[in-house]
Design a protein around this motif. Structure first.
Motif, mmCIF file in Angstrom:
data_model
loop_
_atom_site.group_PDB
_atom_site.id
_atom_site.type_symbol
_atom_site.label_atom_id
_atom_site.label_comp_id
_atom_site.label_asym_id
_atom_site.label_seq_id
_atom_site.Cartn_x
_atom_site.Cartn_y
_atom_site.Cartn_z
ATOM 1 N N ILE A 69 1.004 -1.255 -0.001
ATOM 2 C CA ILE A 69 -0.014 0.024 0.039
ATOM 3 C C ILE A 69 0.842 1.301 -0.108
ATOM 4 O O ILE A 69 0.581 2.177 -0.812
ATOM 5 C CB ILE A 69 -1.013 0.091 1.214
ATOM 6 N N GLU A 70 1.763 1.308 0.876
ATOM 7 C CA GLU A 70 2.461 2.544 1.132
ATOM 8 C C GLU A 70 3.363 2.883 -0.180
ATOM 9 O O GLU A 70 3.272 3.930 -0.737
ATOM 10 C CB GLU A 70 3.915 2.435 2.137
ATOM 11 N N LYS A 71 3.928 1.990 -0.766
ATOM 12 C CA LYS A 71 4.604 2.183 -2.244
ATOM 13 C C LYS A 71 3.444 2.539 -3.184
ATOM 14 O O LYS A 71 3.670 3.656 -4.206
ATOM 15 C CB LYS A 71 5.294 0.595 -2.742
ATOM 16 N N ALA A 72 2.256 2.048 -3.444
ATOM 17 C CA ALA A 72 1.182 2.320 -4.298
ATOM 18 C C ALA A 72 0.547 3.893 -3.990
ATOM 19 O O ALA A 72 0.566 4.761 -4.921
ATOM 20 C CB ALA A 72 -0.013 1.260 -4.167
ATOM 21 N N VAL A 73 0.731 4.149 -2.625
ATOM 22 C CA VAL A 73 0.081 5.481 -2.399
ATOM 23 C C VAL A 73 1.272 6.614 -2.843
ATOM 24 O O VAL A 73 0.933 7.351 -3.472
ATOM 25 C CB VAL A 73 -0.103 5.498 -0.893
ATOM 26 N N PHE A 74 2.557 6.489 -2.591
ATOM 27 C CA PHE A 74 3.583 7.216 -2.960
ATOM 28 C C PHE A 74 3.670 7.344 -4.466
ATOM 29 O O PHE A 74 3.562 8.658 -5.013
ATOM 30 C CB PHE A 74 4.892 7.284 -2.479
ATOM 31 N N GLU A 75 3.262 6.289 -5.232
ATOM 32 C CA GLU A 75 3.278 6.299 -6.630
ATOM 33 C C GLU A 75 2.092 7.230 -7.140
ATOM 34 O O GLU A 75 2.410 7.986 -8.124
ATOM 35 C CB GLU A 75 3.341 5.064 -7.152
ATOM 36 N N LYS A 76 1.166 7.285 -6.545
ATOM 37 C CA LYS A 76 -0.155 7.732 -6.799
ATOM 38 C C LYS A 76 -0.125 9.252 -6.345
ATOM 39 O O LYS A 76 -0.554 9.955 -7.336
ATOM 40 C CB LYS A 76 -1.382 7.107 -6.162
ATOM 41 N N ILE A 77 0.666 9.635 -5.416
ATOM 42 C CA ILE A 77 0.724 11.094 -5.129
ATOM 43 C C ILE A 77 1.679 11.757 -6.221
ATOM 44 O O ILE A 77 1.477 13.002 -6.757
ATOM 45 C CB ILE A 77 1.152 11.169 -3.758
ATOM 46 N N ASP A 78 2.877 10.989 -6.461
ATOM 47 C CA ASP A 78 3.612 11.417 -7.833
ATOM 48 C C ASP A 78 2.859 11.736 -8.700
ATOM 49 O O ASP A 78 3.074 12.689 -9.514
ATOM 50 C CB ASP A 78 4.747 10.370 -7.787
ATOM 51 N N LEU A 79 2.026 10.830 -9.313
ATOM 52 C CA LEU A 79 1.263 10.902 -10.511
ATOM 53 C C LEU A 79 0.361 12.234 -10.470
ATOM 54 O O LEU A 79 0.267 12.848 -11.395
ATOM 55 C CB LEU A 79 0.637 9.436 -10.564
ATOM 56 N N ASN A 80 -0.340 11.951 -9.060
ATOM 57 C CA ASN A 80 -1.364 13.184 -8.912
ATOM 58 C C ASN A 80 -0.622 14.599 -9.386
ATOM 59 O O ASN A 80 -1.052 15.396 -9.778
ATOM 60 C CB ASN A 80 -1.916 13.230 -7.785
ATOM 61 N N GLU A 81 0.659 14.520 -8.759
ATOM 62 C CA GLU A 81 1.396 15.961 -8.931
ATOM 63 C C GLU A 81 1.748 16.287 -10.080
ATOM 64 O O GLU A 81 1.897 17.420 -10.463
ATOM 65 C CB GLU A 81 2.651 15.958 -7.795
ATOM 66 N N MET A 82 2.042 15.241 -11.227
ATOM 67 C CA MET A 82 2.221 15.583 -12.327
ATOM 68 C C MET A 82 1.068 15.910 -13.074
ATOM 69 O O MET A 82 1.021 16.749 -14.079
ATOM 70 C CB MET A 82 2.634 14.477 -12.981
ATOM 71 N N ARG A 83 -0.061 15.119 -12.891
ATOM 72 C CA ARG A 83 -1.398 15.354 -13.641
ATOM 73 C C ARG A 83 -2.371 16.863 -13.064
ATOM 74 O O ARG A 83 -2.943 17.289 -14.016
ATOM 75 C CB ARG A 83 -2.358 14.336 -13.011
ATOM 76 N N TYR A 84 -1.898 17.033 -12.004
ATOM 77 C CA TYR A 84 -2.618 18.261 -11.592
ATOM 78 C C TYR A 84 -1.585 19.380 -11.170
ATOM 79 O O TYR A 84 -1.219 19.843 -10.191
ATOM 80 C CB TYR A 84 -3.705 18.106 -10.595
ATOM 81 N N PRO A 85 -0.823 19.951 -12.202
ATOM 82 C CA PRO A 85 0.135 20.959 -11.755
ATOM 83 C C PRO A 85 -0.237 22.359 -11.041
ATOM 84 O O PRO A 85 -1.576 22.531 -11.439
ATOM 85 C CB PRO A 85 0.701 21.575 -13.356
ATOM 86 N N VAL A 86 0.173 22.630 -10.340
ATOM 87 C CA VAL A 86 -0.229 23.722 -9.450
ATOM 88 C C VAL A 86 -0.996 24.896 -10.109
ATOM 89 O O VAL A 86 -1.871 25.481 -10.097
ATOM 90 C CB VAL A 86 0.854 24.564 -8.515
ATOM 91 N N GLU A 87 -0.061 25.498 -11.082
ATOM 92 C CA GLU A 87 -0.560 26.633 -12.105
ATOM 93 C C GLU A 87 -1.770 26.419 -12.732
ATOM 94 O O GLU A 87 -2.528 27.435 -12.888
ATOM 95 C CB GLU A 87 0.571 27.204 -12.903
ATOM 96 N N LEU A 88 -2.087 25.176 -13.243
ATOM 97 C CA LEU A 88 -3.390 24.624 -13.881
ATOM 98 C C LEU A 88 -4.386 24.328 -13.033
ATOM 99 O O LEU A 88 -5.607 24.467 -13.331
ATOM 100 C CB LEU A 88 -3.075 23.610 -14.848
ATOM 101 N N SER A 89 -4.124 23.954 -11.969
ATOM 102 C CA SER A 89 -5.062 23.562 -10.726
ATOM 103 C C SER A 89 -5.779 24.400 -9.930
ATOM 104 O O SER A 89 -6.643 24.289 -9.218
ATOM 105 C CB SER A 89 -4.623 22.243 -10.251
#
Lengths: 134, 134, 134, 134
Positions: free
Chosen positions: A86-106
């Motif tokens: 789970i921990e690995k999956a969660v950190f990978e998903k957070i990384d992915l979300n940070e790419m998917r939703y860049p601060v300036e666009l979101s």
């Protein structure tokens, strides 16, 4: 958090009662959804403001804690059965979300939030249009 | 599991995007239920046996991991907003379940499992009957 | 509403595709919950007020209608497989609710609404207390 | 099915208790998901075969009927609040499904069923590839 201890206690609990036979991923996903819905039920008739204020109601919070624990328990059990870290999956998903939703666009207002396009969808839709023009 | 690191990254993620305004416990409980349903959807048309065998399908497992992470993320976020110590809540719930479902009463076949009375319900129903006879 | 026509078209649809094998009540209950969650997702980040105002957004309403139809379709399919007369079940439930929540006891403010005891629970709890004193 | 009578009785029920204030589409979507999960819970630990055989268990079926009615009630209430003509939406969705899943493409075995591409996705993906080659 001692996740391996939790995993172990849940596995022992199930095997002592011969309940492993019921714990197929399919059934566990049903249990998880059912428990998530019990959390939902707690907040169903509350306004958002009341849902924030629930923290000061000890009796309600005891209920909330039990339902949060139930969701967690099914999630750990399901992850254990499917060998998911789970921990690995969660950190990978957070990384992915940070790419998917860049601060300036979101950054933005409530009305747009629910319809916010992920950056990869924006890119995909641009590519597709380009293809279509050729 | 480094739960406080997860909590921190999720809080930073939300506040950088001004999304805290959307993260009322009510809304987070909806998000949690919606994500749990996406896990459910993966297993919907699979037999229980196929749901066990999914572990050997790399592509499907990537999907499963992402959905497990999503459920976990909403659960941590909700717990953070409500000051719930998940680990503590989980161990308390496991203790409670061990009392509620004693091994000798709970061992059993599939048909009875779904209707298994918790030991406290058995006691309550006995008390009530006793009362009724007086 | 021509419910028997709906039932018939859904049965024909499934049998033409050999999908009856997948339509066990267990699987259909999963489909139903998954579709209900897709409706939930539409309203997840909206305020209650925004959720009321969605009626004037044609594009959003097209989505809402499709999800309402999906929930209905699974519910009819499940009822058909279990020989449940939905209309009869619904009127019986409305009658029951009218007894359980008498107007004079149920009128009230938001804070109490979520915790409103059904009248049968009030009666049961009074009986139990009486028993306990004997 | 007399859907307008059902709609009317539900509206009268809510207004007599001053519950209309709680019946925002957002809250009703939560109620719907919670009730769908109660149906799910009934089938959670049953095998698919047991879920078919539940029809011969009168007591279980009384429970099933009540939960089916609850889902239906929330769906009608939500549709009423959003001015959705359920019957129309359902027939439109069935028409759409018949186009999306043509018999000749959709007939098939269980393992493929969950991943079946809708015909419009097949077409979209072909178009996209074509574009990409130019």
């Amino acid at each position: 958090m001692n996740i391996s201890e939790i995993k172990k206690r849940l596995a022992t609990f199930a095997s002592a009662r011969n309940w492993d036979q019921f714990h197929s991923p399919k059934n566990l996903s049903m249990g998880l959804a059912a428990e998530a819905a019990e959390l939902l039920e707690i907040f169903q008739w509350l306004t958002e403001k009341q849902s924030v204020e629930i923290v000061s109601n000890e009796k309600e919070m005891a209920h909330v804690k039990e339902e949060i624990a139930d969701v967690f328990i099914y999630l750990v059990r399901l992850s254990d059965k499917l060998n998911v870290d789970i921990e690995k999956a969660v950190f990978e998903k957070i990384d992915l979300n940070e790419m998917r939703y860049p601060v300036e666009l979101s950054k933005g207002d409530a009305t747009k939030h629910s319809k916010r396009q992920r950056v990869d969808e924006v890119i995909a839709s641009k590519k597709q249009k380009k293809g279509g023009h050729n």
